[in-house]
Design an enzyme around this catalytic site. Sequence first.
Site, PDB file in Angstrom:
ATOM      1  N   ALA A   1       2.736   3.813  -7.936  1.00  0.00           N
ATOM      2  CA  ALA A   1       2.053   4.725  -8.862  1.00  0.00           C
ATOM      3  C   ALA A   1       1.108   3.953  -9.781  1.00  0.00           C
ATOM      4  CB  ALA A   1       3.064   5.560  -9.657  1.00  0.00           C
TER       5      ALA A   1
ATOM      6  N   GLU B   1      -4.486   2.383  -7.570  1.00  0.00           N
ATOM      7  CA  GLU B   1      -4.788   3.475  -6.657  1.00  0.00           C
ATOM      8  C   GLU B   1      -6.087   4.236  -6.929  1.00  0.00           C
ATOM      9  OE1 GLU B   1      -0.795   4.867  -7.733  1.00  0.00           O
ATOM     10  OE2 GLU B   1      -0.644   5.531  -5.656  1.00  0.00           O
TER      11      GLU B   1
ATOM     12  N   ARG C   1       2.117  15.320  -6.287  1.00  0.00           N
ATOM     13  CA  ARG C   1       0.934  14.630  -6.803  1.00  0.00           C
ATOM     14  C   ARG C   1      -0.345  15.249  -6.230  1.00  0.00           C
ATOM     15  NH1 ARG C   1      -0.648   9.945  -9.772  1.00  0.00           N
ATOM     16  NH2 ARG C   1       1.494   9.735 -10.463  1.00  0.00           N
TER      17      ARG C   1
ATOM     18  N   PHE D   1       0.812  -1.227   0.000  1.00  0.00           N
ATOM     19  CA  PHE D   1       0.000   0.000   0.000  1.00  0.00           C
ATOM     20  C   PHE D   1       0.841   1.270   0.000  1.00  0.00           C
ATOM     21  CE2 PHE D   1      -2.548  -3.266   2.319  1.00  0.00           C
ATOM     22  CZ  PHE D   1      -3.459  -3.504   1.308  1.00  0.00           C
TER      23      PHE D   1
END
Length: 770
Positions: free
Chosen positions: A513, A717, A310, A228
């Site tokens: 990612a 994600e 991000r 994770f």
Amino acid sequence: MKLVGKAIPHESAPLHVTGQALYTDDLLPRYPNALHAWPVQAPHAHARVLRMETEPALAVPGVVRVLTARDVPGLNDSGLKGDEPLFPEEVMYFGQAVAWVLAESEEAARLGAERVEVAYEPLPAILSVEEAIRQGSFQGATLEVRRGDVEAGLRASARVLEGRLELGGQEHFYLETQASIALLDESGQVFVHSSTQHPSETQEIVAQVLGLPRNRVTVQCIRMGGGFGGKEVQANPYAAVAALGAYLTGRPVRVRLNRLQDIVLTGKRHPFYARYKVGFSEDGLLNALHIELFSDGGWSQDLSEPVMARALCHVDNAYYIPNLRAVGRVCKTHKTSQTAFRGFGGPQGMVFIEEILDRVARSLGLPPEVVRERNFYRREGSRNITPYGQEVKDVERIQLIWEELKRSALFEERRLEVAEFNQKNPHRKRGIAITPVKFGISFNFTAYNQAGALVLVYQDGSVQVNHGGTEMGQGLHTKIQQIAAEALGVPLDAIRVMPTRTDKVPNTSATAASTGADLNGAAVKLACEKIKVRLAGVAAQRFGVNPADVVFENGQVWSLWKPEERLSFAEVVRAAYAQRVQLFADGFYRTPGLHWDKARMWGKPFHYFAFGAAVSEVEVDGFTGQYTLRRVDILHDVGDSLSPLVDLGQVEGGFIQGLGWLTLEDLRWDEKGQVATRSASTYKLPSFSELPEVFNVWLLPRATEPGVVYGSKAVGEPPLMLAISVREALKDAVAAFGGGGIVELASPATPEAVYWAIEKVRQRALVTGD
Ligand code: MTE
Ligand code: MOS
């Protein structure tokens, strides 16, 4: 019969459910003379180490050695930015390990660690973002995304709102805690088993700490029991401790954190704090947004800067904001070093814009879904360009998914039902919300967008596939197996995906990612195709046809001219061997067309965007703030799914993990800077009881993504951010307790937070008579 796109179970599912799947620490019985490591942990959030006495530990039976800074042959640093001493002189967070004890048993190591005497000089600690801002305690650069003229935009706006919102962190709580076993062989080579998302970087750090060239260090990850993001860099210090122990003692050394240690020692999702000023029209169209983001980076830089980048690249989410100034700063505090966590800052950025749009809508008395839709990219003047200069490819999918989902979730009908229910019930209110997701796929740091593979075909036609990606439960190896089988035209069981090792494919990127399948899958496909071209040549000779007319399918090979004449894949392979044709190949892939100017925060950082939307409906009790999630509908875009069962699991799992972050998981730190929520008894994780009563997940059909392996899209994600719909639905229900207007709901939206939000709405209704 296509193998890519086939709904098959996870390749290790039988092993997972029978308990036979091996994780790093399960290998321990193979090394009977292994030493066990236990950390000596500092009881201060910030302190100087004045003296350390290790002798008393050595008096404990079974204790073999105490590792300290003096023992490090290379660099005493487990990071790449020079700010993560493995054995610190200055303690930077509560519970930080200042030394490690090696012993014959875990118990002896623990007792030994208790006997190490350390004298500390306590120093003042910064334990909150507010305090860090006040003291100017920051790390890394100030990042800024900027477009247009925010000041002028705000001045020209019919309405302006100001606000702030704090978002809590999140503990990864992977089922398998950080673990590593290191071995030293007779020639001085170090072999490290590590539960790491980034074996190549683990190798780099081990080599750095030991002062060895990287070719003398091999790192292997068989699989992880969840990562994770928590094992993207934070597996490294534990691998380094194990490797150092093995290097110095010559014996295998095992480091495995227990749950308490893992929670105390390792970084979490970044808590964020934002303050903003937004200008908009009477119709709710955003005109200008000035937003400042502050994250709690903890004690070291870690991945905090890219996480912030991000976040800044996702404050637009699916919306066009003509004038934007988004500034990000990472606060340096005396806490665990916050790190990657599914979404990598994207979720935080998106929660803020969804919060802002909800406020804009409620301040205007408009339904939030109407204001959201009005602001989608594609609205007039947007040219579909994000604030950082990238065009939103397939922008029409935002609207398409929105409309499809509203239809299939019966959104309009249920809106009316909710209103009707709320009319009738003074003490229980329902709320419903729909939110979109647009998430950029690729590492912002362009160089990471590369991958390699090594495919080996044996003479019996069986195949081993090596690639740089790691398996953490997300189903990457399942997808790779499908890709390789499809590309070679063999059945799935002919393919064996090997544990990830740095001596098979070098210089790999983290599996992160969400790019694992995009990058490694493409590299594997290229390697397989090289081999198939060679085999096609061999088969073409046998059939007397052109190689382009040879077909490979399900372990059989034939020509278009004479389909009834068939060879087995193994026969062709043997013929190739006899002709001295190479039966293995490498594959190398790099994502085309990316560029990113980090200083200007400008360019094309993403190969494409993953889209989705979710509708959530909740029911809230006005006396307690307790709520249930009645129904969730999701429509998510995975391109042409490589593996629909796996993708469904990723969407469901990501959503539930996001739900945990936004509604249940409440990390608390005490006044000494100690994590107070240190186990599953005080840290509430989502479980069966939090599952929505109705949970519909659809994958967007006809969604081929050209330029990605077999037309697929990344899935790891993006679905986490679909859970923002639950937070927004809760606000919708809270609003129904009052007479309209803005809802202030803290995050995580625990029942307690919901209760206080209801109280505020009720108070306002009393005062204004609304
Ligand atoms: N799914 C499971 N079961 N376990 C995990 O640890 N990690 C997530 C996601 N899904 C994770 C998971 C994160 S943070 C990422 S970046 C991606 O998987 C990584 O894998 P991928 O790139 O192969 O999708
Ligand atoms: Mo995932 S946070 O990119 O490991």
